[in-house]
Design a protein around this motif. Sequence first.
Motif, PDB file in Angstrom:
ATOM      1  N   SER A 270       0.182   7.534 -15.428  1.00  0.00           N
ATOM      2  CA  SER A 270       0.040   6.442 -15.204  1.00  0.00           C
ATOM      3  C   SER A 270      -0.342   6.005 -13.469  1.00  0.00           C
ATOM      4  O   SER A 270       0.330   6.426 -12.392  1.00  0.00           O
ATOM      5  CB  SER A 270       0.657   5.264 -15.451  1.00  0.00           C
ATOM      6  N   VAL A 271      -1.630   6.358 -13.500  1.00  0.00           N
ATOM      7  CA  VAL A 271      -1.891   5.959 -11.953  1.00  0.00           C
ATOM      8  C   VAL A 271      -2.272   4.703 -11.743  1.00  0.00           C
ATOM      9  O   VAL A 271      -2.824   4.154 -11.860  1.00  0.00           O
ATOM     10  CB  VAL A 271      -3.880   7.207 -11.845  1.00  0.00           C
ATOM     11  N   SER A 272      -1.241   4.621 -10.183  1.00  0.00           N
ATOM     12  CA  SER A 272      -1.791   4.150  -9.048  1.00  0.00           C
ATOM     13  C   SER A 272      -2.023   3.806  -7.715  1.00  0.00           C
ATOM     14  O   SER A 272      -2.883   4.663  -8.314  1.00  0.00           O
ATOM     15  CB  SER A 272      -0.127   3.354  -8.687  1.00  0.00           C
ATOM     16  N   ALA A 273      -1.422   3.131  -7.036  1.00  0.00           N
ATOM     17  CA  ALA A 273      -1.864   3.360  -5.738  1.00  0.00           C
ATOM     18  C   ALA A 273      -1.211   2.889  -4.442  1.00  0.00           C
ATOM     19  O   ALA A 273      -0.120   2.848  -4.838  1.00  0.00           O
ATOM     20  CB  ALA A 273      -3.169   2.447  -5.759  1.00  0.00           C
ATOM     21  N   MET A 274      -1.746   3.684  -3.449  1.00  0.00           N
ATOM     22  CA  MET A 274      -0.733   3.951  -2.047  1.00  0.00           C
ATOM     23  C   MET A 274      -0.682   2.664  -1.899  1.00  0.00           C
ATOM     24  O   MET A 274      -0.216   2.716  -0.515  1.00  0.00           O
ATOM     25  CB  MET A 274      -1.086   4.700  -1.091  1.00  0.00           C
ATOM     26  N   GLY A 275      -1.429   1.714  -2.118  1.00  0.00           N
ATOM     27  CA  GLY A 275      -1.466  -0.106  -1.855  1.00  0.00           C
ATOM     28  C   GLY A 275       0.018  -1.152  -1.947  1.00  0.00           C
ATOM     29  O   GLY A 275       0.077  -1.836  -1.812  1.00  0.00           O
ATOM     30  N   PHE A 276       1.017   0.251  -2.145  1.00  0.00           N
ATOM     31  CA  PHE A 276       1.908   0.107  -3.130  1.00  0.00           C
ATOM     32  C   PHE A 276       2.633  -0.254  -1.441  1.00  0.00           C
ATOM     33  O   PHE A 276       3.671  -0.833  -1.715  1.00  0.00           O
ATOM     34  CB  PHE A 276       2.803   1.101  -4.351  1.00  0.00           C
ATOM     35  N   TYR A 277       1.899   0.517  -0.735  1.00  0.00           N
ATOM     36  CA  TYR A 277       3.393   0.774   0.771  1.00  0.00           C
ATOM     37  C   TYR A 277       2.624  -0.579   1.263  1.00  0.00           C
ATOM     38  O   TYR A 277       3.225  -0.862   2.798  1.00  0.00           O
ATOM     39  CB  TYR A 277       2.811   2.140   1.544  1.00  0.00           C
ATOM     40  N   GLY A 278       1.477  -0.690   1.107  1.00  0.00           N
ATOM     41  CA  GLY A 278       0.957  -2.321   2.238  1.00  0.00           C
ATOM     42  C   GLY A 278       0.697  -1.912   3.255  1.00  0.00           C
ATOM     43  O   GLY A 278       0.208  -0.377   4.048  1.00  0.00           O
ATOM     44  N   HIS A 279       0.576  -2.152   4.386  1.00  0.00           N
ATOM     45  CA  HIS A 279      -0.409  -2.231   5.706  1.00  0.00           C
ATOM     46  C   HIS A 279       1.452  -1.992   6.807  1.00  0.00           C
ATOM     47  O   HIS A 279       2.686  -2.688   6.352  1.00  0.00           O
ATOM     48  CB  HIS A 279      -0.420  -3.339   6.462  1.00  0.00           C
TER      49      HIS A 279
END
Length: 469
Positions: A270-279
């Motif tokens: 299931s593809v998600s994103a590096m947006g998980f880590y935030g700024h």
Amino acid sequence: MGKSQVFEARSQMPVGAGEVFAWHAREGAFQRLTPPWEPVEVVERQGDGIREGTRVVLRMKMGPVALPWVARHTRYIPGSLFQDEQVSGPFAKWVHTHRMWDEPAGGGVLEDEVEYALPVGALGRVVGGGYARQRLERIFAYRHAVTREDLRRHAAFAGQPPLTVAVSGASGLVGSALVPFLTTGGHRVRRLVRGRPEAGDIAWAPGKGEMDMVALEGVDAVVHLAGAPIAEGRWTEERKELIRRSRVEGTRVLCESLARLARPPKVLVSVSAMGFYGHRGDEVLTESSPPGEGFLAEVTREWEAATAPAQQAGIRVVHLRLGVVLGSGGGALAKMLPAFQAGAGGRIGDGRQWMSWVSLEDVLGLLHFALFTPGLRGPVNAVAPQAVRQEDFARTLGHVLSRPAVMPLPAAAVRAAFGEMGEETLLLSSHVRPEVAERQGFTFLHPTLEQALRFTLGKTREGPRFRHG
């Protein structure tokens, strides 16, 4: 008709001639061999694959003009040769012979021979001489690299049986490349589609919580790519809800359906994103790093959590956290290219933010690796080993394109034009490392930014052995 010329491209392959031939004969080979900067559409096909007598109608672009091209397959020797000829199209003559043979020391050789004659008149002047040779070299450098690396990746798991893989989001940048990658490797793909399914497709309506359970039964693996685009205009509350719902609810519907199957698949990627880590500024982030803050971080946490029903049913779940995917056929790079090609590209904001990127080819490799690696589960960062500062990305892209990259886009302009979306996608800094993939032994095809850009833009300095005659 102009004078005929002969072009040859020859490369060593990691497998024998039989496997090279089989790869070309399978569904999806044409799509894998078409460079992203040379868009060609198959309008009609009559016949059986590459066998003698098959007729194909194509639509190709030559500059600003779309041209029809009708080709007929004229020779077919299983395991060693096939040939196609232009019936009508932009060249006065075009005969393309594909040859494969075994090497005594192991592996095989792929040779493409093109006998062609340029048209007369204005079109002949446009595609004449050096331009035609240069274009052929760009195309076949790409084709041979794709063939070689696909064969190498499939050979790594040749001892395992072929899979039936259900794929959602099959029409997107990643999905439209993944499907032919899998089919040319001998796997069967079944697309999850909204609306009326074609033969072999699986109907689903995630917004209504519906899935064709009968059609889903029997798949060996699932790759879940579906989700509304993130970087399209400002984020209104309605747009943010669409982004959230398309990922979280779509994943929940899929995973609840998989959990109810009599024979669930063994693996879900299931593809998600590096947006998980935030700024996160200059902090180096790995799969063990905690989540960050912001809209994308919140959505990604919920997105990954929605796979719980599949995990509880005993399915191995991999969360592939994508970085910025570089493929010139779509996504972020395609949006940047017009400005950079016009010499109007440059850094965004102060350019010091970290950009964690990955080539499209390495995303395909990671998806394939995840399907076949039993020890891989949980979060996996799908990013190249070498993140770059955004200003370095701009400088490298300008260098590859032989264009200046000195026109900055100030942070204030980003915020004014795109609001929260610009803040979280263009100004965000995430220095992400692919720790899990590297520990598991995954080999990146494009570990450096310049390699990735040169490949997808057809500017590579490496390639087959060419001969013009």
